[in-house]
Enzyme design. Structure first.
Site: not given
Length: 169
Positions: A64, A163
């Site tokens: 994204r 992450d």
């Protein structure tokens, strides 16, 4: 949750030879392909594969753009029988819905027609987009959070799952 997602998967009898005798067991009638959206979707593959060990695994890479929030494809690799398979697109978060919608479009271009989106946390904006872009795809989420913030993150949400999963931020 997975049992609910696959509740309508048909089975067929198959004769097998055990060490003691021949018997009949039941196997899935249609192949299953698990397609994680890279990276975060990888964290869901092992658990699903443990329940459906005959499933094959494809991969789709969609990231994204942090400014436009629009998805961009960078990788796609699928088993050759994806057209005949039940496809489970997996990603922990359904935020804007852009990456999920793009991943579904990618597998549709490969001929897949039996597609389900499987996620952990979603929000109304992501569900609405996915329903608008792909009304033929069922959406399965373990939880529905409140909304998106101005940066396109789910509130209260979990932050960036990729992450968090891989310790990269």
């Amino acid at each position: 949750m997975l049992r609910y997602i696959i509740r309508d998967f048909e089975t067929v009898p198959k004769k097998i030879e055990t060490p003691i005798q021949e018997t009949t067991c039941y196997v899935l009638k249609k192949p299953v392909v698990i397609v994680p959206i890279l990276r975060a979707g990888l964290g869901m593959v092992e658990g699903i594969h443990n329940i459906i060990p005959s499933a094959k695994i494809g991969h789709v890479g969609v990231y994204r753009d942090e400014e436009t929030l629009e998805p961009h494809e960078y990788f796609a690799k699928f088993p050759t029988d994806i057209k005949e398979s039940a496809v489970l697109i997996v990603d922990p978060m359904l935020a804007t819905g852009g990456s999920a919608s793009a991943a579904i479009e990618i597998v549709k271009r490969r001929g897949a027609t039996d597609i389900r989106f499987v996620g952990l946390v979603g929000c109304p904006e992501g569900v609405k987009r996915l329903q608008a872009d792909h009304p033929d795809v069922d959406i399965y989420l373990a939880a529905m959070d409140e909304k998106l913030n101005e940066k396109g993150y789910i509130v209260p949400g979990l932050g960036d799952c990729g992450d968090r999963l891989f310790g990269t931020k």
